[in-house]
Design an enzyme around this catalytic site. Sequence first.
Site, PDB file in Angstrom:
ATOM      1  N   ASP A 105      37.249  16.968   9.684  1.00  0.00           N
ATOM      2  CA  ASP A 105      36.031  16.399   9.111  1.00  0.00           C
ATOM      3  C   ASP A 105      36.452  15.307   8.120  1.00  0.00           C
ATOM      4  O   ASP A 105      37.127  15.585   7.129  1.00  0.00           O
ATOM      5  CB  ASP A 105      35.268  17.517   8.378  1.00  0.00           C
ATOM      6  CG  ASP A 105      33.770  17.304   8.427  1.00  0.00           C
ATOM      7  OD1 ASP A 105      33.351  16.150   8.264  1.00  0.00           O
ATOM      8  OD2 ASP A 105      33.032  18.292   8.607  1.00  0.00           O
ATOM      9  N   GLU A 289      28.256  11.843  12.351  1.00  0.00           N
ATOM     10  CA  GLU A 289      27.040  12.490  11.873  1.00  0.00           C
ATOM     11  C   GLU A 289      26.134  11.360  11.396  1.00  0.00           C
ATOM     12  O   GLU A 289      26.182  10.953  10.245  1.00  0.00           O
ATOM     13  CB  GLU A 289      27.342  13.450  10.716  1.00  0.00           C
ATOM     14  CG  GLU A 289      26.109  14.237  10.299  1.00  0.00           C
ATOM     15  CD  GLU A 289      26.106  14.691   8.846  1.00  0.00           C
ATOM     16  OE1 GLU A 289      25.444  15.691   8.541  1.00  0.00           O
ATOM     17  OE2 GLU A 289      26.757  14.046   8.002  1.00  0.00           O
ATOM     18  N   HIS A 351      26.239  23.711  10.070  1.00  0.00           N
ATOM     19  CA  HIS A 351      26.295  24.330   8.735  1.00  0.00           C
ATOM     20  C   HIS A 351      25.222  23.801   7.790  1.00  0.00           C
ATOM     21  O   HIS A 351      25.168  24.230   6.638  1.00  0.00           O
ATOM     22  CB  HIS A 351      27.688  24.091   8.143  1.00  0.00           C
ATOM     23  CG  HIS A 351      27.965  22.634   7.925  1.00  0.00           C
ATOM     24  ND1 HIS A 351      28.096  21.734   8.962  1.00  0.00           N
ATOM     25  CD2 HIS A 351      28.103  21.915   6.795  1.00  0.00           C
ATOM     26  CE1 HIS A 351      28.295  20.537   8.474  1.00  0.00           C
ATOM     27  NE2 HIS A 351      28.311  20.606   7.157  1.00  0.00           N
ATOM     28  N   ASP A 352      24.412  22.862   8.242  1.00  0.00           N
ATOM     29  CA  ASP A 352      23.369  22.299   7.376  1.00  0.00           C
ATOM     30  C   ASP A 352      21.963  22.749   7.757  1.00  0.00           C
ATOM     31  O   ASP A 352      21.018  22.494   7.008  1.00  0.00           O
ATOM     32  CB  ASP A 352      23.385  20.763   7.443  1.00  0.00           C
ATOM     33  CG  ASP A 352      24.620  20.168   6.789  1.00  0.00           C
ATOM     34  OD1 ASP A 352      25.178  20.804   5.885  1.00  0.00           O
ATOM     35  OD2 ASP A 352      25.000  19.056   7.195  1.00  0.00           O
TER      36      ASP A 352
HETATM   37  O1  TEU Z   1      25.379  16.219   5.557  1.00  0.00           O
HETATM   38  C1  TEU Z   1      24.592  15.094   5.417  1.00  0.00           C
HETATM   39  C2  TEU Z   1      23.154  15.306   5.103  1.00  0.00           C
HETATM   40  O2  TEU Z   1      22.533  14.435   4.563  1.00  0.00           O
HETATM   41  C3  TEU Z   1      22.442  16.501   5.465  1.00  0.00           C
HETATM   42  O3  TEU Z   1      22.848  17.181   6.534  1.00  0.00           O
HETATM   43  C4  TEU Z   1      22.241  17.320   4.269  1.00  0.00           C
HETATM   44  O4  TEU Z   1      23.051  18.428   4.287  1.00  0.00           O
HETATM   45  C5  TEU Z   1      20.797  17.693   4.274  1.00  0.00           C
HETATM   46  O5  TEU Z   1      20.142  16.626   3.673  1.00  0.00           O
HETATM   47  C6  TEU Z   1      20.505  19.003   3.685  1.00  0.00           C
HETATM   48  O6  TEU Z   1      20.909  19.163   2.403  1.00  0.00           O
HETATM   49  C7  TEU Z   1      26.748  16.098   5.409  1.00  0.00           C
HETATM   50  C8  TEU Z   1      27.391  17.453   5.517  1.00  0.00           C
HETATM   51  O7  TEU Z   1      27.196  17.957   6.809  1.00  0.00           O
HETATM   52  C9  TEU Z   1      26.857  18.339   4.450  1.00  0.00           C
HETATM   53  O8  TEU Z   1      27.335  19.649   4.553  1.00  0.00           O
HETATM   54  C10 TEU Z   1      27.253  17.736   3.122  1.00  0.00           C
HETATM   55  O9  TEU Z   1      26.674  18.459   2.082  1.00  0.00           O
HETATM   56  C11 TEU Z   1      26.831  16.283   3.020  1.00  0.00           C
HETATM   57  O10 TEU Z   1      27.111  15.527   4.177  1.00  0.00           O
HETATM   58  C12 TEU Z   1      27.594  15.615   1.909  1.00  0.00           C
HETATM   59  O11 TEU Z   1      28.912  15.456   2.283  1.00  0.00           O
END
Ligand code: TEU
Length: 569
Positions: A105, A289, A351-352
């Site tokens: 990542d 992403e 994970h989000d």
């Molecule tokens: O996520 C980016 C992101 O904007 C969303 O998925 C965010 O988690 C969502 O708005 C809910 O809170 C990535 C990662 O996948 C995430 O885990 C990180 O927290 C984020 O970037 C910051 O690095």
Amino acid sequence: MPGHTDWWKKGVFYQIYPRSFLDTTGNGIGDLQGIIEKLDYLNDGTPNSLGIDAIWFSPFFVSPDLDFGYDVADYCAIDSRYGSLQDFDRLLAEAHRRNIRIMLDLVVNHTSNEHSWFKESRSTRDNPKRNWYIWRDGRGPRHKPPNNWKNNFFGPAWTWDEATGQYYLHSFLKEQPDLNWFNPAVREAVHKVIRFWLERGVDGFRLDVAHLYCKDEQFRDNPPFIHRLKQIHRMPFWDRPLAVNIFQLLELPELQDKIYNKHHPETHRILKEFRRIFNEYPGTTSIGEVISENPAVVASYYGASDDELHMNFYFALTQCRWKAGAFRRSVARRESGFPASAWPAYTLSNHDITRAISRYGRKGQEDARARLLALLLLTLRGTPFIYYGEEIGMKEAKLPRSALKDPVGIKWFPFHRGRDGARTPMQWNGGKHAGFTTGEPWLPIGPEAEKRNVAVQEKDPASLLSFYKRAIHLRRSLPALQEGSYTVVTAGVPRDCYVYARELHGVRLAVALNFSKGRRKCDLGPAPACYRVLLSTDPRRKAETVTGPLSLEPLEGCLLQLEAGKRSN
Ligand code: TEU
């Protein structure tokens, strides 16, 4: 790793959240040794294992863990709680020995505030690294923030630094300052990081928020949120996300449409530079992403001549309502809205976001729905990404406030509980802490672990895990599923069913998915024809030959193959 350079189009990917996979030290969080011990579970070369081809690891680099690894303090070192670089090399070698590739990542929109780059940058205004981050003066005599930008979690995107009397920009927590990607020195430093891991032998990267790297250089104010609501409003009613998606929920309170701090054209130049480095290491892949409701915007991150990212997640699929038509239309938008060279990547959970099984959870139907989704994910035209635990039907945990760790959940509780519920420890067996740790797990174990665990499901040929294994191994043996064309079948298909064909070199497969609670009959086209059932989500269905319409039980899905020479009368 030697082999085909386009392995990533054919393979099945598996996301591991290292903190929650397997703890071998008893400190309550997973580690690299734990992952090594479970590689055979993931792929031991036989159909007894899951059979995945690649792992994407959420970050395990040095981090103060304010955002659980997404705040990196050293890109080239493993956090000691997970292990060491030697452990990583062992993990890589052991994975490669099993033909499993490794994706890291790459979280480079921002660093941790503990990163030495930021420590230097914030030390004095004339530090050589001052410009590695985005510093601005306050506005007016009262030093108001430079503009109205909000971050993606909560609150303003600017934090005042008392020592040097300026604001710095952060798209997430204030402990995650954004890098200044207009600075060539930053680009060079990140290129070095990329090369460091490629030289070690990794097979690719997932690029965290790749659409955020560059921001408006004039730092213009974002317009109010109402513009975004209007956009959503223009979508047909049945396609609007019903479940309040976490992205939207989190943006609602901010009341602004973030047009000036994402999708900047310069970002594409950065990704082209990345791609040139990836190309020096044949077989390397990447996935972005990239978050946008507009498929054309996501498509642009492949580059006009396929010279940016190899893949970008198509998140629209995670926003479909439980309707055959919603999934069919979402896939249609992917198929028609992207250039042919832009290879699709599908996922249902990460994970989000809330785990799919719980997102679509209806009492008594959730397991059947999970099977149907698994069949969909593993038979669409594109690379499937499975989220750890999805294969055993791990559910979203509803955690009490006292158990929450994710800053997002802590802040917004009780409106929503953040992302911890999707990050609970992998459930290996029915024992204490689901076999994840001998200590105290960092998050509680999810619900129904006594049946939603690997040990129980490995013994049961009718389990979800056994279904995943069969589907993945079938996919491996059927090039038409990996590379074949995709055509939707609508004639003779009820509205609440979704039928499509995958074809390659004269082999025609049909996938028929019944999203309804009733029995349904579906034509598979081209009629009249004779199909053989290869796999059904219903373990009771026997291998059979179907002439005429296919009968499906409630929530049943089938994969079938057209019998050679039996196509027409
Ligand atoms: O996520 C980016 C992101 O904007 C969303 O998925 C965010 O988690 C969502 O708005 C809910 O809170 C990535 C990662 O996948 C995430 O885990 C990180 O927290 C984020 O970037 C910051 O690095």
